[in-house]
Write an enzyme that holds these catalytic residues in place. Structure first.
Site, PDB file in Angstrom:
ATOM      1  N   GLY A  12       0.792  -1.198  -0.105  1.00  0.00           N
ATOM      2  CA  GLY A  12      -0.114  -0.067   0.007  1.00  0.00           C
ATOM      3  C   GLY A  12       0.866   1.365   0.103  1.00  0.00           C
ATOM      4  N   ASP A  13       0.202   2.339  -0.131  1.00  0.00           N
ATOM      5  CA  ASP A  13       1.051   3.701  -0.048  1.00  0.00           C
ATOM      6  C   ASP A  13       1.987   3.910  -1.374  1.00  0.00           C
ATOM      7  OD1 ASP A  13      -0.470   4.373   2.471  1.00  0.00           O
ATOM      8  OD2 ASP A  13       1.185   3.263   3.422  1.00  0.00           O
ATOM      9  N   GLY A  15       1.278   5.134  -4.096  1.00  0.00           N
ATOM     10  CA  GLY A  15       1.030   6.394  -4.995  1.00  0.00           C
ATOM     11  C   GLY A  15      -0.153   5.938  -6.055  1.00  0.00           C
ATOM     12  N   GLY A  17      -3.271   6.837  -5.726  1.00  0.00           N
ATOM     13  CA  GLY A  17      -4.036   8.137  -5.816  1.00  0.00           C
ATOM     14  C   GLY A  17      -3.714   9.037  -6.913  1.00  0.00           C
ATOM     15  N   GLY A  40      -5.292   6.057   3.115  1.00  0.00           N
ATOM     16  CA  GLY A  40      -5.461   7.321   2.408  1.00  0.00           C
ATOM     17  C   GLY A  40      -4.680   7.579   1.079  1.00  0.00           C
ATOM     18  N   HIS A  41      -5.416   8.002  -0.016  1.00  0.00           N
ATOM     19  CA  HIS A  41      -4.617   8.437  -1.222  1.00  0.00           C
ATOM     20  C   HIS A  41      -4.341   9.806  -1.125  1.00  0.00           C
ATOM     21  CE1 HIS A  41      -6.634   4.905  -3.326  1.00  0.00           C
ATOM     22  NE2 HIS A  41      -5.667   4.412  -2.511  1.00  0.00           N
ATOM     23  N   THR A  42      -3.110  10.230  -1.292  1.00  0.00           N
ATOM     24  CA  THR A  42      -2.862  11.703  -1.583  1.00  0.00           C
ATOM     25  C   THR A  42      -2.651  11.996  -3.088  1.00  0.00           C
ATOM     26  OG1 THR A  42      -1.599  11.385   0.663  1.00  0.00           O
ATOM     27  CG2 THR A  42      -1.260  13.420  -0.571  1.00  0.00           C
ATOM     28  N   ALA A 300      -0.977   8.751   5.697  1.00  0.00           N
ATOM     29  CA  ALA A 300      -1.989   9.815   5.579  1.00  0.00           C
ATOM     30  C   ALA A 300      -3.146   9.865   6.313  1.00  0.00           C
ATOM     31  CB  ALA A 300      -2.329   9.523   4.033  1.00  0.00           C
ATOM     32  N   LYS A 332       7.848   7.603  -7.328  1.00  0.00           N
ATOM     33  CA  LYS A 332       8.909   8.177  -5.956  1.00  0.00           C
ATOM     34  C   LYS A 332      10.444   7.830  -6.439  1.00  0.00           C
ATOM     35  CE  LYS A 332       7.053   9.200  -2.071  1.00  0.00           C
ATOM     36  NZ  LYS A 332       6.113   9.165  -0.708  1.00  0.00           N
ATOM     37  N   VAL A 414       8.422  11.309 -10.807  1.00  0.00           N
ATOM     38  CA  VAL A 414       9.398  11.986 -10.098  1.00  0.00           C
ATOM     39  C   VAL A 414       9.135  13.035  -9.106  1.00  0.00           C
ATOM     40  CG1 VAL A 414      11.187  11.055 -11.982  1.00  0.00           C
ATOM     41  CG2 VAL A 414       9.871  13.240 -12.242  1.00  0.00           C
TER      42      VAL A 414
END
Ligand code: GDP
Length: 425
Positions: A12-13, A15, A17, A40-42, A300, A332, A414
């Site tokens: 998870g997390d 990216g 979102g 959470g999706h940021t 998040a 990322k 990026v």
């Protein structure tokens, strides 16, 4: 017509979102098909920075219909708070761009209590729940002891059904956990405060999706969490309580006949993991602190520091395989720019034997990472928009991952902004 699922490959997390936010440009409908508001999706775009928990990430695109499918854990209270929050930043949310499946089950007030009470009972053996009531909710759904959103339109039947469930649940709350019982007054108050506000959004979304599909509309299925948190295929019991797999998207969305043409698996350029459970490639000390800071790796929803480590090829390859990903978005990559050399977990060593295969969850506790180092690039890459313009070391890093997970990396992000992306197709 083409359908696509965007799914997490790791813990998870990753990216997801931001990828949904980017790719919704080509889609008419975005459907969340599992999970609740426990992660959470940021999303960062020209409208601002948003932390979404339950709302589909297509909510920022004009003309896109967002659907919460029957597979989600629908917490009306949290959803209303989230709608209010996103609206306060100027985003319009109406039944014209958000629908809730009448078959989505409701997360009831005691689910959060039970999550908390059980984690307290477990003490140091706790699962690391986000205490949003997700596990008690899904177990009650499978026991057929919760409500479907559409029941809100049948007030008499609703109250008698809710009373039956309450009487059953009060037994557990009082005699197992010594908690106060719920009363119908409390539940009627909850219905007024938390459920009335979501009623305008509740529709027969199955019929809507069937029609849309016949008309050739493009549908995007948005997952929460990642492969390793899948209830059946993840690191049980440190999983979530739903299926995070693309294969579940047709079931949980309300379009069981859906064919998914493209499965975009989102992989982070390094590993992070929130909460408890085995995490073979975990870093510690200064090395971990630096990576956590560089990647801003704090939950998040909970603000908890995430556990961090190098990319885990064994887990990622497994994640790609179980999702049947057709392409990969690597996110990322910019975060690794500070590293002299970049660690990669290429294999596990279990009882003196090296292996490429992701093992049975219990064996993970004895697995040690076999680390290989690749040269770093030590330069800011956040402004780069083409693969060829990346430093050679960054290209080599991407290619190394691609070759080892046997799936093409078609997007490389990026930076967190919508257009901080390299498209490689
Ligand atoms: P999700 O739940 O899979 O959507 O992931 P999260 O939203 O929990 O975590 C992704 C975080 O990384 C968010 O804060 C994003 O804004 C941020 N992010 C996404 N892509 C990039 C990227 O390419 N570079 C950087 N530096 N941050 C990114």
């Amino acid at each position: 017509m083409s359908n696509c699922a965007i799914v997490g490959i790791n813990w998870g997390d990753e990216g997801k979102g931001r990828m949904v936010d980017l790719l919704t440009e080509d889609y008419d409908i975005v459907v969340r098909f599992q999970g609740g508001g426990n992660a959470g999706h940021t999303v960062k775009n020209e409208l601002g920075k948003f932390a979404l928990h339950l709302l589909p990430s297509g909510i920022f695109r004009k003309g896109v219909m967002n659907i919460l499918g029957n597979g989600v854990a629908l917490d009306p209270e949290n959803l209303l708070t989230e709608i209010k929050d996103v609206r306060s930043k100027g985003i319009s949310i109406t039944p014209e761009n958000l629908m809730i499946s009448d078959r989505a089950s409701l997360l009831l007030p005691w689910h959060r209590d039970l999550d908390e009470l059980e984690e307290q009972r477990l003490k140091d053996k706790k699962y690391g729940s986000t205490k949003q009531g997700i596990a008690p909710f899904y177990s009650d759904k499978y026991q057929k002891k919760t409500l479907m959103a559409g029941e809100l339109f049948y007030p008499d039947k609703l109250l008698s059904h809710l009373k039956d469930i309450m009487e059953w649940k009060d037994l557990t709350l009082t005699s197992v956990y010594g908690h106060e019982p719920y009363t119908m007054d409390m539940l009627e108050d909850w219905l007024r405060r938390s459920c009335e506000g979501i009623m305008p959004f509740i529709k027969n979304t199955g019929a809507f999706l069937k029609k849309a599909s016949k008309e050739g509309k493009n549908i995007l299925f948005e997952a929460q969490l990642g492969s390793l948190r899948d209830l059946d295929y993840g690191i049980y019991p440190y999983t979530t309580s739903s299926n995070t797999m693309a294969a579940f998207a047709p079931i949980g969305s309300g379009l069981p006949s859906a064919r998914i043409d493209d499965i975009v698996g989102v992989v982070k350029a390094y590993s992070t993991c929130v909460g408890e459970g085995p995490f073979v490639c975990e870093m510690s000390g200064d090395e971990a602190e630096k990576l956590r800071e560089a990647g801003n790796e704090y939950g998040a929803k909970t603000g908890r520091p995430r556990r961090v480590g190098p990319i885990d090829i064994v887990a990622t390859r497994y994640g790609v395989e179980v999702q049947a990903a057709t392409e990969i978005a690597l996110t990322k990559l910019d975060v690794l720019s500070y590293m002299e050399e970049i660690p990669v977990c290429v294999r596990y060593e279990i009882e003196g034997q090296e292996t490429d295969d992701f093992p049975f969850p219990l064996a993970l506790e004895d697995a040690k990472p076999v680390i290989k180092y690749l040269p770093g690039w030590k330069t800011d890459i956040s402004g780069i928009r083409s693969f060829e313009a990346l430093p050679r070391e960054a290209r080599e890093y991407v290619k190394f991952i691609e070759e080892n997970i046997s799936c093409p990396i078609t997007y490389i992000s990026v930076g967190p902004e919508r257009h901080s992306i390299i498209i490689r197709k």
